[in-house]
Each structure stands twice: as structure tokens, then as C-alpha cells.
Design a protein around this motif. Sequence first.
Motif, mmCIF file in Angstrom:
data_model
loop_
_atom_site.group_PDB
_atom_site.id
_atom_site.type_symbol
_atom_site.label_atom_id
_atom_site.label_comp_id
_atom_site.label_asym_id
_atom_site.label_seq_id
_atom_site.Cartn_x
_atom_site.Cartn_y
_atom_site.Cartn_z
ATOM 1 N N UNK A 8 -2.992 6.742 -1.706
ATOM 2 C CA UNK A 8 -2.342 5.511 -1.601
ATOM 3 C C UNK A 8 -1.206 5.399 -2.594
ATOM 4 N N UNK A 9 -0.595 6.513 -3.087
ATOM 5 C CA UNK A 9 0.565 6.405 -3.972
ATOM 6 C C UNK A 9 1.776 6.585 -3.096
ATOM 7 N N UNK A 10 2.578 5.829 -3.101
ATOM 8 C CA UNK A 10 3.649 6.096 -2.132
ATOM 9 C C UNK A 10 5.022 6.522 -3.132
ATOM 10 N N UNK A 11 5.937 7.137 -2.259
ATOM 11 C CA UNK A 11 7.123 7.527 -2.713
ATOM 12 C C UNK A 11 8.218 6.461 -2.823
ATOM 13 N N UNK A 12 7.937 5.807 -4.124
ATOM 14 C CA UNK A 12 8.958 4.811 -4.483
ATOM 15 C C UNK A 12 9.790 5.312 -5.623
#
Length: 196
Positions: free
Chosen positions: A113-117
Motif C-alpha cells: 500500500x506504499x505508493x510512489x509519491x
Amino acid sequence: MLKKPLAICLVILLWSCKEQTQKGLPHVIIETAYGEIEIELYTHKAPLTANAFLAYIDSGYYNQSNFYRVLNMYNQPSNAPKAFLVQGGIWKSNNKLAQSLQGIPHESTKQTGILHKEGTISMARNEPGSGGPEFFIMVEDETGFDFGGENMADGLGFAAFGSVVKGMPIIRKIHDLKEANQYLQPPVYIHTIRRK
């Protein structure tokens, strides 16, 4: 019989998980020639990747390493999905060690759930499970690096495992430095990466 670096990683992984429950999420400091960058590691969401990174730190692998690669608007093929990032690790400073380390099992953004922001730190890789001490930090939001994104042909994306909490201006400064064919000229020196 386990290879020594893998055995060290497993021991530190177990110790780090115990430490995390007692003190909260770990923070690390990247000491560069341009200043310090502080990163929070999401050991609770991406335990294999984040704790492997901590194991590399605790083993001293990042001492005298560098940021060596940037992707920007001008150094990528015009027909390819664009990306904006700064990449670092030991590929140039200790290539023999980099190639000797066993890959980390791939933890996709679908799992974590860790997105590439902007500010997300992620593991560089070729095949799934080939990630190691090479990492990159996003300069912009990059959905193409997430599971199902277009920046990796296999569609599995990259393994994000934390985020910059202080020092994004330093990342941007490094991103804007002189490069040739994506490689910084010269690389930016990392004195060390250490736990805070």
C-alpha cells in the motif's frame, strides 16, 4: 547453509521488528556532501525491504557510497514513460559487494500500500526479487512505478519502503546537477547512512 550477508540480514530483521514495536518506525539519516536527508522506514508495511535496508546500513555498506544516477525530462527516450528520481547505493563505490548480495523478495505496492509519491524511497531492481542495496528517491509522484504501472514491463512495479521526512530540497538539488546519459558528473558523495 546461509550465506553470511543473508544470515546477518535475518538476525537484524528479527531484531529490527522487535525494536520497531518498542520505539515506533525507524528513521535513518543519509549524510551527503550537500547536507542530511532524513527518511522514515515503513517496517510495518514493507518489512522485508525496509529491514534489509537497515541491515545494509548496520553492516556499513553505505559508508563512502554515492548518489550516481538521475532521471529527468531530458535524459530519457521520448517514447518511454518518464520518471523523475535520484538513485544511490554502492553500485559505483563497491560493485563487487553489490553483485554478491542475495536479492530481496519483492514486496509490491499492491501488498504494502506504499505508493510512489514525491519523497518515497524504493528499491531498484531488474527481475522481481533482485533488489539489493541500490535505492532511489522520487522527485515527483510516479504512479508508473506502482503495481500495474507502465514503468516496468512486468507490471509488478518497485518495492517502496519509506519516505523522506526532511531534506527534499537536497534531493531536488542533486536531481538538478550536471549529468551525462543519466549518470551524475561527478557522483554525489554519501559519507554514510546511519540510524537516527
